[in-house]
Design a protein around this motif. Sequence first.
Motif, PDB file in Angstrom:
ATOM      1  N   ARG A 177       0.818  -1.212   0.000  1.00  0.00           N
ATOM      2  CA  ARG A 177       0.000   0.000   0.000  1.00  0.00           C
ATOM      3  C   ARG A 177       0.854   1.266   0.000  1.00  0.00           C
ATOM      4  O   ARG A 177       0.371   2.335  -0.354  1.00  0.00           O
ATOM      5  N   ASP A 178       2.106   1.136   0.429  1.00  0.00           N
ATOM      6  CA  ASP A 178       2.977   2.308   0.504  1.00  0.00           C
ATOM      7  C   ASP A 178       3.576   2.604  -0.868  1.00  0.00           C
ATOM      8  O   ASP A 178       4.223   1.743  -1.479  1.00  0.00           O
ATOM      9  N   ARG A 179       3.370   3.830  -1.353  1.00  0.00           N
ATOM     10  CA  ARG A 179       3.849   4.198  -2.685  1.00  0.00           C
ATOM     11  C   ARG A 179       5.364   4.134  -2.817  1.00  0.00           C
ATOM     12  O   ARG A 179       5.903   3.976  -3.914  1.00  0.00           O
ATOM     13  N   ARG A 180       6.065   4.266  -1.697  1.00  0.00           N
ATOM     14  CA  ARG A 180       7.523   4.286  -1.746  1.00  0.00           C
ATOM     15  C   ARG A 180       8.120   2.900  -1.944  1.00  0.00           C
ATOM     16  O   ARG A 180       9.301   2.759  -2.267  1.00  0.00           O
ATOM     17  N   VAL A 181       7.337   1.860  -1.700  1.00  0.00           N
ATOM     18  CA  VAL A 181       7.825   0.487  -1.872  1.00  0.00           C
ATOM     19  C   VAL A 181       7.888   0.167  -3.354  1.00  0.00           C
ATOM     20  O   VAL A 181       6.877   0.254  -4.069  1.00  0.00           O
ATOM     21  N   ASN A 182       9.067  -0.189  -3.827  1.00  0.00           N
ATOM     22  CA  ASN A 182       9.272  -0.531  -5.240  1.00  0.00           C
ATOM     23  C   ASN A 182       8.931  -2.009  -5.442  1.00  0.00           C
ATOM     24  O   ASN A 182       9.695  -2.894  -5.066  1.00  0.00           O
ATOM     25  N   LEU A 183       7.776  -2.262  -6.040  1.00  0.00           N
ATOM     26  CA  LEU A 183       7.306  -3.640  -6.228  1.00  0.00           C
ATOM     27  C   LEU A 183       8.060  -4.369  -7.336  1.00  0.00           C
ATOM     28  O   LEU A 183       7.942  -5.585  -7.459  1.00  0.00           O
ATOM     29  N   LYS A 184       8.841  -3.648  -8.126  1.00  0.00           N
ATOM     30  CA  LYS A 184       9.519  -4.254  -9.280  1.00  0.00           C
ATOM     31  C   LYS A 184      10.914  -4.774  -8.953  1.00  0.00           C
ATOM     32  O   LYS A 184      11.539  -5.429  -9.796  1.00  0.00           O
ATOM     33  N   LEU A 185      11.420  -4.477  -7.765  1.00  0.00           N
ATOM     34  CA  LEU A 185      12.783  -4.895  -7.417  1.00  0.00           C
ATOM     35  C   LEU A 185      12.898  -6.413  -7.379  1.00  0.00           C
ATOM     36  O   LEU A 185      12.001  -7.106  -6.894  1.00  0.00           O
ATOM     37  N   VAL A 186      14.032  -6.910  -7.876  1.00  0.00           N
ATOM     38  CA  VAL A 186      14.277  -8.358  -7.877  1.00  0.00           C
ATOM     39  C   VAL A 186      15.445  -8.665  -6.948  1.00  0.00           C
ATOM     40  O   VAL A 186      16.312  -7.817  -6.720  1.00  0.00           O
ATOM     41  N   ASN A 187      15.453  -9.876  -6.406  1.00  0.00           N
ATOM     42  CA  ASN A 187      16.564 -10.298  -5.559  1.00  0.00           C
ATOM     43  C   ASN A 187      17.655 -10.943  -6.405  1.00  0.00           C
ATOM     44  O   ASN A 187      17.618 -10.876  -7.641  1.00  0.00           O
ATOM     45  N   ASN A 188      18.601 -11.595  -5.759  1.00  0.00           N
ATOM     46  CA  ASN A 188      19.721 -12.198  -6.496  1.00  0.00           C
ATOM     47  C   ASN A 188      19.298 -13.369  -7.378  1.00  0.00           C
ATOM     48  O   ASN A 188      20.067 -13.833  -8.219  1.00  0.00           O
ATOM     49  N   ASN A 189      18.083 -13.884  -7.170  1.00  0.00           N
ATOM     50  CA  ASN A 189      17.549 -14.966  -8.012  1.00  0.00           C
ATOM     51  C   ASN A 189      16.640 -14.429  -9.119  1.00  0.00           C
ATOM     52  O   ASN A 189      15.869 -15.188  -9.709  1.00  0.00           O
ATOM     53  N   TYR A 190      16.701 -13.115  -9.351  1.00  0.00           N
ATOM     54  CA  TYR A 190      15.895 -12.452 -10.378  1.00  0.00           C
ATOM     55  C   TYR A 190      14.396 -12.638 -10.125  1.00  0.00           C
ATOM     56  O   TYR A 190      13.605 -12.838 -11.048  1.00  0.00           O
TER      57      TYR A 190
END
Length: 600
Positions: free
Chosen positions: A363-376
């Motif tokens: 719900r927080d706009r600042r959270v980047n939902l597109k970020l991937v971890n080291n496993n893509y």
Amino acid sequence: MSRPKYPGLLEEEEENYETVDTMDPKLYRATTEGDILEFIRAIEQGTIDQHHSPPASCVQLGPQKTTVLHIATSFALYEIVKLICQDLPFFVAEKNAKGDTPLHIAARAGDSLLVTLLVHSDCREGSLGEKNEEGNTALHEALKCGHEEVARILINKNPEMPYSLNKEGKSLLYLAAEAGFVTIVRLLMDNPVGNYTAAGKHKSKSPVFAAIRRRNIDVVRLLWEKDPSLFQLRNRRGENPLHAAVHMEYTEGVKFLLDKHYEFAYQKEEQGFYPIHSASNKDLVDIIKLMLHSRPDIRELLTPHGQNMLHAAARSGKYKAVEYMLKMPELEKLINEKDKGGNTPLHLATICGHTKVVGILVRDRRVNLKLVNNNYQTALDIAEEQMEMGLTSFQKMQRLTCMALRVGGAPRAHQPETLRRLSIRLADQQEAESWRDKINVILLVATVIATVTFTAGFAIPGGYNNTNPNPGIATMLEKMKFQEFVICDTIAMYSSVIVVVTLIWAQLGDPSYTRVALKWALPLLGLALTMMSIAFLAGVYLVVSKLNWLANFVLLIGSSFITVIALIFIPLHFLGSSNYHVFRHLSYYPFCLVLYTLGA
């Protein structure tokens, strides 16, 4: 040659049966009943009968090696205890099978009168330092059982008496701090007894931890005033006193320790966690607030896995701490920070199946939902992967987590082509059966709705007209509520029939159309359920309309539940995948309703 007493049993095989100690019955009975005259008579008679000349030879032991003084002390028989202490003082030092002297028993019971009688009759004062099988002296027992007055009597009897640790590694100072006896702690620190040396302190359990566990700030202050070096001791997990205060949720202790020795906030325990991470793991918002106010730079501290305080709260599922941190502008840098595995707090909450935390983060706009971890992988990739693994009860949480991420508009990762093709192929294989199960459930519900509404179309409220001039026509045809009933029932039946046909087509056609078919079927199913509910409401209202209060009650209850149905179906199936933040925000509330209903 001598023959064995019992044929077939060799002499060396005969067992040796020991006889336990026993006390004269008259003496035992007189002692337990407190009959002092009979007690004196039994003592004198036993001495004469056994021809004992020394006084000590009249000691008789019970099965547990108890003397008459042990028994009299256990029963708090003051007169007999006083008599024995005056005439037979050697009894004071005798031990029973557990190594207890009568003074141990009196101290454990907290009887100050008995203790006074015993310590003043001990001419050698040896019983003060005698240990039982647990390594406890009488003073250990008094402190362990929380008898402050008895402890003071024992200390005052011989302040210089050396005491060592018991078998649990607890010193007198530890036991006094654990009991919360400020006066005794001061007495021990001012005129220390026992092995109170630098070497001894590091072998024993820390009294500071005992005082913190007791949540006694007066004892904590006194220990700091008398010997600050005690606060440098760690427990077996490598935790310092601030770690302990956080674990005990002891806010006053945390404040005191930060004020006196702020370095505690920057010290790790054995696993590499700082106190701020411990507070985040336990959802202690007040303590987090206090620590950040005192030492604002501790927000930068990381665990060995490179995780910050928001990572810790998200991983543990502590939604109150997460909500608090998101409200603090100065912690904004932590929101999308990655650990050594490339995981953000959202990734960790997803991995651990903490649906409520995931819902708060998306719900927080600042959270980047597109970020991937080291496993893509994005958070949605992780949730879908774990959901397909079918981890029984954990799978339910992952389904809810997937719902939260989809409602929030979380995307899948754009992976490298080779890895993407492999993951798509695996996902298609795993999802095929999952979608088939979903379709079967929806198909069953739609079939039931079609059956019910079809039946209701012929079993109409009020029945049919059996007389001329309009035979077979509904008797309530002119009523508005009847017309509403017919319209809604018709819409519900045909909507459910369309759902059935669509899903049958999806089952028999190309599997790639399954998701599309389900996307269209769910809204229609929601429409059918809503129309069926309205039809039911109209029909019941119609047949009870002569009784106004009942009709209004039916109308109120029915309208409320129909509104709930709409709130669940409309946002989840029309707004959940929207790119507009406002729509996603609105769809979060029915999602919360689902969480509450499922008890997540």
